[in-house]
Write a protein that holds these residues in place. Structure first.
Motif, PDB file in Angstrom:
ATOM      1  N   ILE A  98       1.362  -1.220   0.103  1.00  0.00           N
ATOM      2  CA  ILE A  98       0.253   0.249  -0.231  1.00  0.00           C
ATOM      3  C   ILE A  98       0.653   1.294  -0.139  1.00  0.00           C
ATOM      4  O   ILE A  98       0.496   2.272  -0.761  1.00  0.00           O
ATOM      5  N   PHE A  99       1.733   0.960   1.064  1.00  0.00           N
ATOM      6  CA  PHE A  99       3.156   2.812   1.175  1.00  0.00           C
ATOM      7  C   PHE A  99       3.394   2.744  -0.847  1.00  0.00           C
ATOM      8  O   PHE A  99       4.359   3.486  -0.282  1.00  0.00           O
ATOM      9  N   ALA A 100       3.581   1.329  -0.936  1.00  0.00           N
ATOM     10  CA  ALA A 100       5.216   1.608  -2.211  1.00  0.00           C
ATOM     11  C   ALA A 100       3.673   1.451  -3.818  1.00  0.00           C
ATOM     12  O   ALA A 100       4.838   2.010  -4.731  1.00  0.00           O
ATOM     13  N   LEU A 101       2.774   2.159  -3.780  1.00  0.00           N
ATOM     14  CA  LEU A 101       1.828   1.885  -4.415  1.00  0.00           C
ATOM     15  C   LEU A 101       3.087   3.125  -4.959  1.00  0.00           C
ATOM     16  O   LEU A 101       2.820   4.254  -4.768  1.00  0.00           O
ATOM     17  N   LYS A 102       2.619   4.062  -6.776  1.00  0.00           N
ATOM     18  CA  LYS A 102       3.444   5.115  -7.219  1.00  0.00           C
ATOM     19  C   LYS A 102       2.226   5.885  -7.385  1.00  0.00           C
ATOM     20  O   LYS A 102       2.570   7.221  -7.371  1.00  0.00           O
ATOM     21  N   CYS A 103       0.850   5.595  -7.184  1.00  0.00           N
ATOM     22  CA  CYS A 103      -0.017   6.478  -7.631  1.00  0.00           C
ATOM     23  C   CYS A 103      -0.110   7.470  -5.790  1.00  0.00           C
ATOM     24  O   CYS A 103      -1.949   8.028  -5.842  1.00  0.00           O
ATOM     25  N   ILE A 104       0.730   6.696  -4.821  1.00  0.00           N
ATOM     26  CA  ILE A 104      -0.020   7.153  -3.400  1.00  0.00           C
ATOM     27  C   ILE A 104       1.213   7.657  -3.144  1.00  0.00           C
ATOM     28  O   ILE A 104       2.595   7.330  -2.591  1.00  0.00           O
ATOM     29  N   HIS A 105       0.842   8.748  -2.899  1.00  0.00           N
ATOM     30  CA  HIS A 105       1.952   9.598  -2.450  1.00  0.00           C
ATOM     31  C   HIS A 105       2.115   9.847  -0.935  1.00  0.00           C
ATOM     32  O   HIS A 105       1.002  10.623  -0.215  1.00  0.00           O
ATOM     33  N   ILE A 106       2.905   9.736  -0.518  1.00  0.00           N
ATOM     34  CA  ILE A 106       2.987  10.582   0.926  1.00  0.00           C
ATOM     35  C   ILE A 106       4.000  10.958   2.047  1.00  0.00           C
ATOM     36  O   ILE A 106       5.569  10.126   1.327  1.00  0.00           O
ATOM     37  N   GLY A 107       4.584  11.890   2.147  1.00  0.00           N
ATOM     38  CA  GLY A 107       5.863  12.831   2.461  1.00  0.00           C
ATOM     39  C   GLY A 107       6.769  13.529   0.892  1.00  0.00           C
ATOM     40  O   GLY A 107       5.772  13.502   0.467  1.00  0.00           O
ATOM     41  N   SER A 108       7.773  13.029   1.864  1.00  0.00           N
ATOM     42  CA  SER A 108       9.004  13.362  -0.123  1.00  0.00           C
ATOM     43  C   SER A 108       9.770  11.988   0.135  1.00  0.00           C
ATOM     44  O   SER A 108      10.691  11.390  -0.162  1.00  0.00           O
ATOM     45  N   MET A 109       8.769  10.647  -0.213  1.00  0.00           N
ATOM     46  CA  MET A 109       9.280   9.292  -0.391  1.00  0.00           C
ATOM     47  C   MET A 109       9.659   9.255  -1.795  1.00  0.00           C
ATOM     48  O   MET A 109       9.088   9.784  -2.748  1.00  0.00           O
TER      49      MET A 109
END
Length: 259
Positions: A98-109
């Motif tokens: 879930i956190f690795a999906l490219k379509c989801i932006h979490i902070g400045s990952m």
């Protein structure tokens, strides 16, 4: 765009696979009574990983859990462990995915971190799928062995010794779920390969200056005569390089050395 689609499809397929593994582990029909020789019976028996059930012709079903652990066969306990390990790895892989999906932006990952997380989740899904497929296959092998042993006893005249059991619906659900989890993990690994070249393309190029790096400083420019440092350097070099000749005389530099 293709990397995002591969990630999303891998996540969806892996989610279906992990859900199927959980359903298969909780189902009671891992082995069902074989009704080939007796299609009409008043009692129908089937067993799962956690309990055994009996269904009567009136429709009443009674299930009894296994109250022992050490009394169960070793292969049976191994199947339990494999299915549990597969489910745990699959759930952890889903959280990482879930956190690795490219379509989801979490902070400045950065994309490099997403690529590493995608590869980690893909490996988790692959191991989870292999655990599920291995566990179901081991249980199926146990059923085949017991089936033919029971058939041999029946042909020898001992028909009422034990019932024969065949494949239940939970086995097919487990095989399909393990395959889906394995395919989802492979898709996540392929998506990771799509993320790495874009990140490393600029890091692999190094720029080197063709000439010497000359730094300029602003400030007053001191003008010198240009003769004193050079004359001292030449004078010192000329007298220090004087060598003693073969007859013991010291040779001195000529006037041509100062030109």
């Amino acid at each position: 765009m293709s990397t995002t689609i591969c990630q999303v499809m891998g996540f969806i397929v892996s989610s279906l696979g992990v859900a199927g593994c959980m359903v298969s582990t909780a189902m009671d029909m891992w082995s069902t009574q074989d009704l080939y020789d007796n299609p009409v019976t008043a009692v129908f028996q089937y067993q799962g990983l956690w309990r055994s059930c009996v269904r009567q012709s009136s429709g009443f079903t009674e299930c009894r859990p296994y109250f022992t652990i050490l009394g169960l066969p070793a292969m049976f306990q191994a199947v339990r462990a494999l299915m549990i390990v597969g489910i745990v790895l699959g759930i952890l892989g889903l959280f990482v995915c879930i956190f690795a999906l490219k379509c989801i932006h979490i902070g400045s990952m950065e994309d490099s971190a997403k690529a590493n997380m995608t590869l980690t989740s893909g490996i988790m899904f692959i191991v989870a799928g292999l655990c599920a497929i291995t566990g179901v296959s081991v249980f199926a092998n146990m059923l085949v062995t017991n089936f033919w042993m029971s058939t041999t006893n029946m042909y020898q005249g001992m028909q009422n010794v034990q019932n024969r059991y065949t494949f239940g619906s939970a086995l097919f659900v487990g095989w399909v779920a393990g395959g889906l989890t394995l395919v989802g993990g492979i898709m996540m690994c392929l998506a990771c390969r799509g993320l790495i070249p874009e990140e490393s393309r600029y890091k692999a190029v190094s720029y080197n200056a063709s000439g010497r790096n000359i730094s300029y400083r602003t400030g007053p420019y001191k003008v010198g005569s240009g003769y004193e440092p050079e004359a001292k350097a030449r004078k010192g070099a000329g007298y220090e390089e004087a060598a003693r000749s073969e007859d013991g005389r010291r040779s001195y530099p000529s006037k041509h050395d100062y030109v």
